[in-house]
Design an enzyme around this catalytic site. Structure first.
Site, short mmCIF file in Angstrom:
data_model
loop_
_atom_site.label_atom_id
_atom_site.label_comp_id
_atom_site.label_asym_id
_atom_site.label_seq_id
_atom_site.Cartn_x
_atom_site.Cartn_y
_atom_site.Cartn_z
N HIS A 1 0.70 -1.23 0.11
CA HIS A 1 -0.06 -0.04 -0.08
C HIS A 1 0.81 1.16 -0.01
O HIS A 1 1.98 1.15 0.52
CB HIS A 1 -0.82 0.08 1.25
N ASN A 2 0.42 2.27 -0.77
CA ASN A 2 0.91 3.62 -0.85
C ASN A 2 2.38 3.69 -1.49
O ASN A 2 3.04 4.69 -1.29
CB ASN A 2 1.26 4.30 0.63
#
Lengths: 351, 351, 351
Positions: free
Chosen positions: B244-245
């Site tokens: 994620h991210n």
């Protein structure tokens, strides 16, 4: 409700010491077996456990039988390879309990024009079969599978739920493809022009032999121009990646998470431990065994066991050794300097 | 039934030496090509093979043409980047043979309320499209795909069978997502309280640019609060994990089995060999090249090639070297002791 | 439209400094928050950022509050574990925005005879539920999932789209299985006879506890004879492979791409970094932490942090160090020779 020991010996061979009419209803490990089970001894260090087993019968080798028999009251089947005998007997008992999928095509399946599906095949719910695909006798295509245009699934081959098997690829007889596997996806082929990638169409196929098992979520790329080939008897575990144009030799086995880059050619009767990696365009000889977690960065032309992973240590110890590994050439240079100094000293001594 | 060489040059450029009305029906490697094919020479070491090729025509560079032309009877297309030319020509021939999926929505597909599906898009069997999703012109969503609520699939993007593309995520134009890939699954985010994990909701999205290819069974996590971003032209092979991210810079390519932990920011024009791993929260500069099987445990701020894997050896040799690696600080200490002793000895000599 | 701070404190505890009637509509990081948000400070090094935040309110520890309060005009919720508080508050806000799937069975789903589906459960499009399976209250089975014969899905457990959950396996309450995961596939078990593999039927199950999260495209093999067991609170990221007959202790977490070979027994409260690998038949104690990219080749009986990966370097430097690693025993032998020579020299000096 059980199976006579005599029937097992008729099916799978071995020499029975005991009553052929004795019945067993299943197979269990030495420690868990009771009087309804047959068990097996495949490692001589468990002879004591075998002698004390509650199993009605044992499968074991002649060498082990000579030691175990005097202390064991049950029947024995003596065979050169008790573990292989166990595997066959276990298949036999499992088949008795298994609910065989009914022949026929589920009403919810989508069947493309010109697809040829054997009458004895099972096509599950929500399956999609492409135009012109061929599904062999006794094949089982479980729910949610996709079989592409003109693909060929051999007789008695089983695709578990949610397998993707792309257009024009082929698998032979008695294969197993586990859920989530993707066969025949595009290989990773690009030309680069000024930093930008241009896709090279992947027009080859994946051709898989007989008796091949492919694990869950394993991926095998189709060839770029020629085919990717998986020979007879290959066994692939879960989460494996096979690149385009690879050839995996017959009866080679790979444990989970192995990766093989494109155009690698791997011999027969090889084994690869979990997460071993093979770079592209390499050749691996027959009967090469690669340990888990090892990176094969050059061709291996000689049979044998090969290894290459950093040994685990307590983190603090690893930090020390890794810092030295980073500067190993400094260490080597110091040794060279020492050798030179000592040579001078020794010469002085001698003069 | 073939294509005129003149048409290829009109489409893709290059200087034709030979008859523009000569027709070829496909493209093949030097060794396999016959008089119906055009072939290509992208590596000068195969000049001899090119000169002897049976291909009706060759794609090659001016430098290679100067050497090959005198010995080769066929036509030649001279171009600065023959491999890129080959890729484009191969796409052209493949498109001629390909059966384009028909526009329209299969009767078995489930379409959520408010979904907007372009008239030229193809929605295959057993597909599920969530409420409010948008499917662009010419997009192809093959059988068994799931496209979540309010997701956006760009024009001419192709989701192969059994792709999962979660709610609110977006992909641009001309992308390819291969079978089994999962885009926009929850990132791995937890708070720990007394040893027990409490899930942190993952409410960001995955935003994917144009011309991005994503391999089979690759997974890309949605952002925790902000978005995970895959920029234009990125090429991801199979079995890759992106946390994620993360942000993956434009025209970066990753081979199979690569893993990138959360919040890593990777530059443009990078390459990652198979099974390379990147820890979380790192920054990788543009034009960094990481070798296969290497673990990136610190940020890399300078372009270049980086490597870190234990070299493979025969198992017996590895056992010896691994035992020493475990105790490298002992070896270093011995060298220090030797240096000290010799210093003393040398001083004694000099006095 | 917002939530009163007083309501948050009633639900999740903490000491409120400020107006309980102040409303916030969501949670955001310190830098992004505005007057409609509550934010949180979980790392003291961001105290300055917290004091300057535009958030209407902050969640923070007493120690941080003592420093931040004088410079911050908003309300504060003081709690011993602000990150856990943030997780719970974020769940609360996410649930408000989430569209809960409607109870009931989609018309396109295939439900086997004797399956028991709770009235409050949701069964999505193109789902297949096997005969005799049990789906608990409030469970969500998203589109394209396969749940095998006699499998059990616990209350409030969520299977995202395209999960495969095989026959007779079980998962407890409040679990999450992400898309593409395959639970209960056959373990990789074969007997070898003359080089040819004979499949050993895998008749065990996978038994999963409560509050377990399983990542996208993760695979967990069913046991050979006994079961594979995943205890309560285990968190598995994407692309993980768990072999047959493993036991993963409660509240252990594994990052993406980890592999665990068969029959490994892993303790409670362990963590495994991305791409860590564990060989089969090992025991790992409670509270063992394995770094990313590390190969665990022996049992670990003592809690602590363990690491083993080759340090990354510029490729030219790696080539030097790898060449020496290959020949470390030569280096060691040179040191031994030096030690011997020096001993002789020293003795000569002393005589």
């Amino acid at each position: 409700m059980g199976t006579r020991l005599g029937e097992l010996v008729e099916r799978f061979g071995g020499q029975l010491q005991g009553d052929p009419n004795l019945q067993v209803s299943g197979i269990a490990p030495l420690a868990d077996a009771d009087a309804s089970h047959i068990s097996f001894l495949s490692n001589s260090k468990f002879r004591g456990q075998a002698a004390a087993s509650q199993a009605a019968a044992l499968i074991l080798s002649a060498a082990d039988d000579a030691v175990v028999a005097p202390d064991y009251a049950g029947a024995r089947i003596v065979t050169p390879n008790p573990y292989a005998y166990f595997a066959r007997a276990a298949q036999f008992f499992a088949a008795q309990r298994e609910v065989a999928p009914a022949p026929g095509v589920d009403a919810s399946a989508s069947i493309g024009a010109g697809a040829v599906i054997a009458a004895s095949a099972h096509i599950g719910a929500h399956v999609t079969i492409g135009e012109g695909a061929v599904i062999g006798e006794g094949a089982v295509i479980d729910a949610g599978c996709f079989v592409g245009r003109e693909a060929v699934i051999g007789a008695a081959t089983h695709l578990f739920a949610n397998v993707t098997f792309h257009a024009r690829c082929q698998i032979g007889a008695r294969g197993i493809i586990h859920s989530g596997a993707v066969i025949g996806t595009d290989g990773f082929g690009f030309a680069n022009e000024g930093g930008v990638y241009i896709k090279i169409p992947q027009t080859g196929r994946v051709i898989i032999g007989d008796d091949v098992d492919i694990g869950a979520n394993t991926t095998i790329d189709r060839g770029a121009l020629a085919d990717t080939v998986i020979e007879d008897g290959v066994k692939l575990d879960n989460q494996i990646q096979i690149g385009h144009n690879c050839r995996i030799g017959a009866h080679t086995a790979m444990a989970g998470c192995v990766g093989v880059a494109g155009s690698a050619v791997i011999g027969k009767y090889c084994t690869f431990g979990g997460a071993a990696m093979v770079l592209g365009h390499l050749s691996i000889a027959d009967r090469v065994h690669v340990s888990s977690g090892s990176m094969v960065s050059r061709s291996i032309l000689e049979a044998g066991q090969y290894t290459g992973f950093y040994p685990l240590a307590k983190n603090a110890d690893w930090e020390k050794s890794a810092a030295i590994v980073r500067n190993l050439s400094t260490l080597r240079d110091k040794i060279r300097a020492l050798e030179k100094t000592i040579k001078t000293l020794t010469n002085q001594e001698q003069t």
